[in-house]
Design an enzyme around this catalytic site. Sequence first.
Site, PDB file in Angstrom:
ATOM      1  CG  HIS A  30      41.492  30.777  38.228  1.00 32.40           C
ATOM      2  ND1 HIS A  30      42.587  31.159  38.212  1.00 32.40           N
ATOM      3  CD2 HIS A  30      41.290  30.171  39.521  1.00 32.40           C
ATOM      4  CE1 HIS A  30      43.384  30.866  39.192  1.00 32.40           C
ATOM      5  NE2 HIS A  30      42.485  29.994  39.988  1.00 32.40           N
ATOM      6  CG  HIS A  78      39.765  34.955  45.929  1.00 29.13           C
ATOM      7  ND1 HIS A  78      39.388  33.949  46.671  1.00 29.13           N
ATOM      8  CD2 HIS A  78      40.850  35.057  45.332  1.00 29.13           C
ATOM      9  CE1 HIS A  78      40.425  33.128  46.535  1.00 29.13           C
ATOM     10  NE2 HIS A  78      41.572  33.806  45.841  1.00 29.13           N
TER      11      HIS A  78
END
Length: 179
Positions: A121, A37
């Site tokens: 990220h 995620h």
Amino acid sequence: MPRLFTGLEIPADIGFALSLKHGGLGGARWIDPDNYHITLRFIGDVDRQTANDVADSLDRLSNSMRFSVRLTHLGTFGGDKPRALFAGVEPSEELTRLQAAQERVLQRTGLAPEGRKFVPHVTLARLRGGQPAEVARFIAEAGRFEPLSFPVGRFVLYSSKDSVGGGPYVVEQSYPLAA
């Protein structure tokens, strides 16, 4: 008390492509692709009332516009003591705007401001005892990073168990974005 955070889900095909980077790095604890995620806002351990307030307040952001995310490179957090390997997200005005809107809405519910700078990220591995030279070698040998793009049609409120990180994460509520 649930541990909450907001984020963007990673589509299965993108998760599979990222999972091909697994292996060959000592001290790496690889994240399961189902738990990939992009964290937008870490909320932390909160009581049920605060969790309900958070869930309700995020509804106000469903008028945010859809956008695309592009993963462009491998990187690490931790400098001389690398602690995480990640796939980096190309800067995006839409992503930054959504994250900033969440920050404002969540502060209005009484949460303290996020103390860390937003660096979007996808964490691929948690690193223990990784030497900077070994991590740099891994990134160099991982080959060219073909950019991976995907559309974002919603963001979610995740919960996680109190652990050292890496999942499993549960989608508690989703918030569709406007077309």
